[in-house]
Design a protein around this motif. Structure first.
Motif, PDB file in Angstrom:
ATOM      1  N   GLU A  61       0.817  -1.222   0.000  1.00 35.52           N
ATOM      2  CA  GLU A  61       0.000   0.000   0.000  1.00 35.52           C
ATOM      3  C   GLU A  61       0.848   1.268   0.000  1.00 35.52           C
ATOM      4  O   GLU A  61       0.330   2.368  -0.060  1.00 35.52           O
ATOM      5  N   ARG A  62       2.158   1.128   0.070  1.00 38.35           N
ATOM      6  CA  ARG A  62       3.014   2.297   0.249  1.00 38.35           C
ATOM      7  C   ARG A  62       3.606   2.795  -1.073  1.00 38.35           C
ATOM      8  O   ARG A  62       3.975   1.977  -1.927  1.00 38.35           O
ATOM      9  N   ILE A  63       3.663   4.100  -1.241  1.00 45.49           N
ATOM     10  CA  ILE A  63       4.276   4.673  -2.449  1.00 45.49           C
ATOM     11  C   ILE A  63       5.539   5.417  -2.025  1.00 45.49           C
ATOM     12  O   ILE A  63       5.493   6.281  -1.148  1.00 45.49           O
ATOM     13  N   TYR A  64       6.656   5.053  -2.650  1.00 45.65           N
ATOM     14  CA  TYR A  64       7.940   5.677  -2.318  1.00 45.65           C
ATOM     15  C   TYR A  64       8.331   6.643  -3.435  1.00 45.65           C
ATOM     16  O   TYR A  64       8.048   6.401  -4.605  1.00 45.65           O
ATOM     17  N   GLU A  65       9.044   7.713  -3.041  1.00 48.75           N
ATOM     18  CA  GLU A  65       9.522   8.713  -4.005  1.00 48.75           C
ATOM     19  C   GLU A  65      11.041   8.627  -4.095  1.00 48.75           C
ATOM     20  O   GLU A  65      11.724   8.645  -3.071  1.00 48.75           O
ATOM     21  N   ILE A  66      11.565   8.530  -5.308  1.00 49.79           N
ATOM     22  CA  ILE A  66      13.016   8.419  -5.511  1.00 49.79           C
ATOM     23  C   ILE A  66      13.472   9.587  -6.378  1.00 49.79           C
ATOM     24  O   ILE A  66      12.946   9.802  -7.476  1.00 49.79           O
ATOM     25  N   ILE A  67      14.455  10.324  -5.863  1.00 53.93           N
ATOM     26  CA  ILE A  67      14.925  11.554  -6.512  1.00 53.93           C
ATOM     27  C   ILE A  67      16.359  11.364  -7.010  1.00 53.93           C
ATOM     28  O   ILE A  67      17.212  10.865  -6.277  1.00 53.93           O
ATOM     29  N   CYS A  68      16.598  11.784  -8.252  1.00 57.47           N
ATOM     30  CA  CYS A  68      17.950  11.730  -8.816  1.00 57.47           C
ATOM     31  C   CYS A  68      18.375  13.178  -9.093  1.00 57.47           C
ATOM     32  O   CYS A  68      17.739  13.861  -9.891  1.00 57.47           O
TER      33      CYS A  68
END
Ligand SMILES: C[S@@+](CC[C@H](N)C(=O)[O-])C[C@H]1O[C@@H](n2cnc3c(N)ncnc32)[C@H](O)[C@@H]1O
Length: 227
Positions: free
Chosen positions: A147-154
């Motif tokens: 159920e979790r949404i992760y944010e990945i930043i480059c």
């Protein structure tokens, strides 16, 4: 080494043949996965606690990468000097702690260095910190696990300081630009942000505060999701 969607998204931003520094490595799954797939030249896997360092050493030795992945106990990037083509991963920590680690780091304001960040909370503050300090967000990804949404930043250093809209800080400019990559995931992400904002508005109303700005942001979120 099998890794989950979150770490796979992090791994996807690591450049071929890069020197990797994995801050807060814990189990060292990410560097082992990247070494196994021939993606990195070498790696420093660090953690502030001895327990995770020991667990990392065991996993690395079990997988036969002790000569390629060095483990060191360190607070953030203390004592770390980036080489050419260095990719720094800081994943699974709060956004405020990531900002603190970046603030204290040396040598990261270089075109040779890439930051790959996966904050667990305070993501808008981290984006604002990057923009205010001359880092350009080159790309972003969303990853869903259960159920979790992760944010990945480059991000990479450009020297150009920017201020962007509240909506861009909340959702990420690149996530907005690339929403058609996975529209269902982007809509779920908008809904998650809208739910948090509605909760904030309700709390503010109870305290008698003006919620005009938050309501306008909520409307922008609704439009982004619907477009
Ligand atoms: C939740 S784990 C994340 C592990 C891995 N990076 C991942 O994303 O799966 C967070 C790790 O960060 C480490 N940590 C916390 N603060 C740190 C700091 N200031 N410097 C280095 N490591 C830190 C913790 O000891 C822990 O092992």
């Amino acid at each position: 080494m099998e890794i989950t969607a979150r770490l796979l998204a992090v791994a996807s931003f690591v450049r071929e043949g890069a020197y990797l520094c994995d801050v807060g490595t814990d189990h060292a799954y990410l560097p082992i996965y990247l070494a196994e797939n021939g993606r990195i030249r070498a790696c420093l896997a660090s953690d502030i606690h001895e327990g995770p360092c020991e667990s990392a050493r065991v996993h690395i030795a079990e997988n036969g990468f002790a000569d390629m992945i060095e483990v060191k106990r360190a607070d953030g990037l203390a004592g770390f000097v980036p080489r050419e083509k260095t990719d720094i991963v800081i994943a699974g920590m709060g956004g405020a702690l990531i900002c603190e680690i970046l603030e204290k780091a040396e040598g990261i304001k270089s075109a040779d260095v890439r930051l790959i960040l996966q904050p667990m909370r305070n993501v808008p503050d981290l984006r604002a910190y990057l923009y205010a300090n001359g880092f350009d967000i080159r790309d972003e990804k969303l990853a869903r696990e259960d159920e979790r949404i992760y944010e990945i930043i480059c991000a990479e250093y450009s020297g150009e300081k920017r201020s962007v809209s509240e909506l861009s800080l909340l959702l990420g400019e690149k996530n907005i630009a690339n929403k058609t990559r996975d529209r269902a995931l982007f809509s779920a992400f908008c809904e998650k942000q809208a739910a948090a904002l509605r909760k904030k508005i309700a709390g503010m109303r109870t305290g008698g505060a003006d919620t005009g700005a938050e309501e306008a942001l909520l409307e922008e979120l609704r439009m982004q999701s619907a477009e």
